[in-house]
Design an enzyme around this catalytic site. Structure first.
Site, PDB file in Angstrom:
ATOM      1  N   ASP A  65      -1.856  -4.945  -3.097  1.00 24.41           N
ATOM      2  CA  ASP A  65      -1.583  -5.738  -4.418  1.00 24.41           C
ATOM      3  C   ASP A  65      -0.873  -6.691  -4.037  1.00 24.41           C
ATOM      4  O   ASP A  65      -0.916  -7.924  -4.859  1.00 24.41           O
ATOM      5  CB  ASP A  65      -0.898  -4.715  -5.147  1.00 24.41           C
TER       6      ASP A  65
HETATM    7  P1  NAP Z   1      -0.813  -1.512  -2.000  1.00 19.37           P
HETATM    8  O1  NAP Z   1      -1.308  -2.375  -2.963  1.00 19.37           O
HETATM    9  O2  NAP Z   1      -0.588   0.149  -2.414  1.00 19.37           O
HETATM   10  O3  NAP Z   1      -1.778  -1.153  -0.903  1.00 19.37           O
HETATM   11  C1  NAP Z   1      -1.589  -0.464   0.511  1.00 19.37           C
HETATM   12  C2  NAP Z   1      -2.984  -0.550   1.211  1.00 19.37           C
HETATM   13  O4  NAP Z   1      -2.699   0.179   2.522  1.00 19.37           O
HETATM   14  C3  NAP Z   1      -4.192   0.527   0.458  1.00 19.37           C
HETATM   15  O5  NAP Z   1      -5.205  -0.605   0.136  1.00 19.37           O
HETATM   16  C4  NAP Z   1      -4.629   1.223   1.737  1.00 19.37           C
HETATM   17  O6  NAP Z   1      -6.134   0.843   2.076  1.00 19.37           O
HETATM   18  C5  NAP Z   1      -3.775   0.699   2.848  1.00 19.37           C
HETATM   19  N1  NAP Z   1      -3.427   1.912   3.671  1.00 19.37           N
HETATM   20  C6  NAP Z   1      -2.901   2.997   3.533  1.00 19.37           C
HETATM   21  N2  NAP Z   1      -2.751   3.898   4.490  1.00 19.37           N
HETATM   22  C7  NAP Z   1      -2.760   3.005   5.455  1.00 19.37           C
HETATM   23  C8  NAP Z   1      -3.153   3.145   6.942  1.00 19.37           C
HETATM   24  N3  NAP Z   1      -2.553   4.372   7.350  1.00 19.37           N
HETATM   25  N4  NAP Z   1      -3.145   2.188   7.691  1.00 19.37           N
HETATM   26  C9  NAP Z   1      -3.655   0.849   7.331  1.00 19.37           C
HETATM   27  N5  NAP Z   1      -3.647   0.992   6.096  1.00 19.37           N
HETATM   28  C10 NAP Z   1      -3.416   1.888   5.300  1.00 19.37           C
HETATM   29  O7  NAP Z   1       0.606  -1.805  -1.182  1.00 19.37           O
HETATM   30  P2  NAP Z   1       1.226  -3.044  -1.049  1.00 19.37           P
HETATM   31  O8  NAP Z   1       0.573  -4.236  -1.256  1.00 19.37           O
HETATM   32  O9  NAP Z   1       2.731  -3.003  -0.378  1.00 19.37           O
HETATM   33  O10 NAP Z   1       1.769  -3.108  -2.984  1.00 19.37           O
HETATM   34  C11 NAP Z   1       2.655  -2.367  -3.396  1.00 19.37           C
HETATM   35  C12 NAP Z   1       2.331  -1.572  -4.621  1.00 19.37           C
HETATM   36  O11 NAP Z   1       2.829  -0.545  -5.060  1.00 19.37           O
HETATM   37  C13 NAP Z   1       2.411  -2.665  -5.850  1.00 19.37           C
HETATM   38  O12 NAP Z   1       1.169  -2.574  -6.814  1.00 19.37           O
HETATM   39  C14 NAP Z   1       3.678  -2.296  -6.389  1.00 19.37           C
HETATM   40  O13 NAP Z   1       4.010  -2.500  -7.703  1.00 19.37           O
HETATM   41  C15 NAP Z   1       3.735  -0.668  -6.432  1.00 19.37           C
HETATM   42  N6  NAP Z   1       4.801  -0.120  -6.056  1.00 19.37           N
HETATM   43  C16 NAP Z   1       5.983  -0.697  -5.452  1.00 19.37           C
HETATM   44  C17 NAP Z   1       7.135  -0.130  -5.618  1.00 19.37           C
HETATM   45  C18 NAP Z   1       8.567  -0.879  -5.017  1.00 19.37           C
HETATM   46  O14 NAP Z   1       9.467  -0.568  -5.349  1.00 19.37           O
HETATM   47  N7  NAP Z   1       8.359  -1.462  -3.755  1.00 19.37           N
HETATM   48  C19 NAP Z   1       7.421   1.491  -6.133  1.00 19.37           C
HETATM   49  C20 NAP Z   1       6.261   1.959  -6.734  1.00 19.37           C
HETATM   50  C21 NAP Z   1       4.994   1.262  -6.686  1.00 19.37           C
HETATM   51  P3  NAP Z   1      -7.132   2.087   2.660  1.00 19.37           P
HETATM   52  O15 NAP Z   1      -6.875   3.130   2.042  1.00 19.37           O
HETATM   53  O16 NAP Z   1      -8.214   1.328   2.712  1.00 19.37           O
HETATM   54  O17 NAP Z   1      -6.652   2.227   3.987  1.00 19.37           O
END
Ligand code: NAP
Length: 473
Positions: A397
């Site tokens: 994201d």
């Molecule tokens: P993300 O959008 O959640 O994407 C994580 C990606 O990691 C997934 O597309 C997944 O794809 C991949 N993944 C998962 N396990 C993996 C592994 N073992 N090896 C390689 N890839 C792996 O992560 P982000 O870009 O960090 O964004 C964070 C999101 O979480 C935002 O939408 C944010 O708003 C939300 N959020 C943030 C917080 C905060 O406070 N930081 C709290 C709650 C939610 P695959 O499944 O294809 O591997």
């Protein structure tokens, strides 16, 4: 010095330690010490409170501390880093419940004594109960969403805001009736239980329409509410340190909420009432203006090594996937190898990458990545076109260009790390999994993007092995 003065003096010391600790938490280099200092403040506050005259039964306190300590230690040891947000949600909920129980017990005290509360005491009892109640059920619902026990999608129905508005009015009316009657008689009692019931329902209906990438904002808002509830509870039992600690939690929660809204370029009202990603067409990535067409182009660890070996400016963009695969140590190893090879390596940190504020900073600090290599989103973005390679490690994201290009996307307007502007982008992920917000990422389809499929740690180990083989030759 009498006991009361000593207690209040110790409370001032504890409050100063809280504030110093909070300040130190703002920098990675001092955060660990800040945590210890705040904990010391809390220890002083708790121990000193035990000297207060009102303590009725030490046996029950010992039992409570014992049970709490066992559960706390077990949670700290067993809960995975990636599950911290749902644990924080649960802890916020318990904080709200504790404040609610303080208010309830005080109401019970007046009832048992056959007396009525003053306008001020009645007001703070109502505030502790209503804020605590909203926090409790709201946090439990958020816990269900974050832990996957309930659907993480926003739940919306027509007239939802009208229902919430009616509940708020009902809550205010019941609170006013309670205060006017000082909690006395059937009217006071009915008003109290009406407050309790409406607060419980409102907690759920407020969190219901929020989902996807907006959940972190909700968690920090509930955290803030749990602080305000504690503050009200502090007024109920006239405990100065509880008032101060509650205010600190409340205000820091508000500040964090604002920071997160800014990081997503959203207003708080938009987060609370718009229903993130509830537009099914947008969430499914319907064919709309600004979208990129293309196909996923896989790359092997050997070819990734070849690209990286030639690079002079490399930026690493870590995300949730790095946390899942616990790849931070291998990432540091790769960064060192790249630097030994003559490249400059930076880590681009998005404020909401991972699952909790500061998640990436904590993991990279654990792997001893030097703080100087960590660059915030606003500083790295202007430099992105100068980067030879951007390695996106399990981030999705926070690097989705739809946020800037696709007006139909639910994340349109959210600032992202512009990884797509680097010369070459290597994305490490296991497959076609979407990010937290459940929407497609067109970064993966771009001409300059290559997909290194597999668990991030294993993929990085593959690249590191190539570097090691080169060093041995
Ligand atoms: P993300 O959008 O959640 O994407 C994580 C990606 O990691 C997934 O597309 C997944 O794809 C991949 N993944 C998962 N396990 C993996 C592994 N073992 N090896 C390689 N890839 C792996 O992560 P982000 O870009 O960090 O964004 C964070 C999101 O979480 C935002 O939408 C944010 O708003 C939300 N959020 C943030 C917080 C905060 O406070 N930081 C709290 C709650 C939610 P695959 O499944 O294809 O591997």
């Amino acid at each position: 010095m009498n006991a009361e003065t000593l207690i209040n003096f110790s409370y001032i010391v504890a409050s100063i330690l809280f504030i110093m600790g909070l300040k130190m938490l703002g920098r990675q280099t001092t955060a660990r010490r800040g945590n210890m200092i705040s904990s010391l403040g809390m220890l002083i506050a708790v121990v000193v409170t035990l000297f207060a005259r009102e303590i009725v039964s030490f046996q029950w306190i010992v039992v409570g501390v014992g049970i709490g300590a066992v559960i706390g230690i077990a949670c700290a040891r067993l809960i995975k880093m990636t599950s911290i947000p749902e644990m924080v949600a649960l802890l916020n909920g318990f904080g709200g419940l504790a404040s609610l129980l303080v208010g309830w017990a005080e109401y019970g005290k007046f009832l048992a004594a056959g007396s009525t509360s003053s306008t001020f005491t009645g007001t703070v009892i109502v505030l502790a109960v209503l804020i605590g109640g909203v926090t409790f059920t709201g946090s439990l619902y958020a816990f269900g969403k974050l832990s996957g026990k309930l659907s993480g999608k926003p739940v919306m129905f027509s007239g939802q805001q009208f229902v919430n508005g009616a509940l708020v009015l009902g809550l205010i009316a019941a609170g006013v009736v309670y205060v006017i009657h000082g909690g006395a008689g059937d009217i006071g009692g009915n008003a109290f239980y009406a407050c309790l019931a409406i607060a419980f329902i409102l907690g759920i209906t407020l969190v219901m329409p929020i989902g996807g990438g907006d959940m972190p904002v909700v968690i920090s808002m509930l955290n803030s509410l749990s602080g305000l509830a504690a503050c009200a509870a502090g007024f109920v039992i006239t405990n100065n340190v509880l008032i101060v600690a509650g205010c600190l939690v409340g205000t820091s929660g508000v500040i964090l909420t604002i920071i997160m809204c800014k990081a997503m370029n959203r207003s708080l009202a938009n987060v609370l009432f718009s229903g993130f990603g509830s537009d099914a067409t947008a969430a499914a990535g319907g064919d709309s203006e600004g979208q990129i067409k293309g196909e996923l182009k896989p790359i092997s660890a050997e070819d990734s090594f070849a690209v990286l070996e030639a690079a002079r400016n490399v930026v690493v963009v870590p995300g949730y996937g790095m946390a899942v695969s616990q790849a931070q140590h291998v990432v540091r190893e790769l960064a060192e190898m790249l630097e030994n090879n003559g490249a400059e390596v930076r880590f681009a940190i998005h404020p909401v990458a991972g699952r909790m504020p500061g998640h990436m900073n904590v993991l990279l600090a654990e792997a001893n990545v030097p703080y100087e290599q960590l660059v915030e989103m606003d500083s790295i973005n202007p430099q992105m076109p100068m980067m030879d390679v951007a390695i996106v490690i399990g981030a999705n994201d926070v690097v989705n260009p739809a946020a800037a290009r696709d007006k139909s996307s639910p994340i349109y307007g959210m600032p992202i790390i512009n990884a797509h502007e680097a010369n070459t982008v290597i994305c490490l992920k296991r497959g076609k999994g979407a990010g937290f917000s459940g929407i497609e990422n067109q970064l993966f389809l771009l001409e300059n993007t290559r997909m290194l499929y597999g668990d991030a740690k294993a993929s990085l180990q593959g690249v590191v092995s190539e570097f090691k083989a080169m060093a041995e030759d």
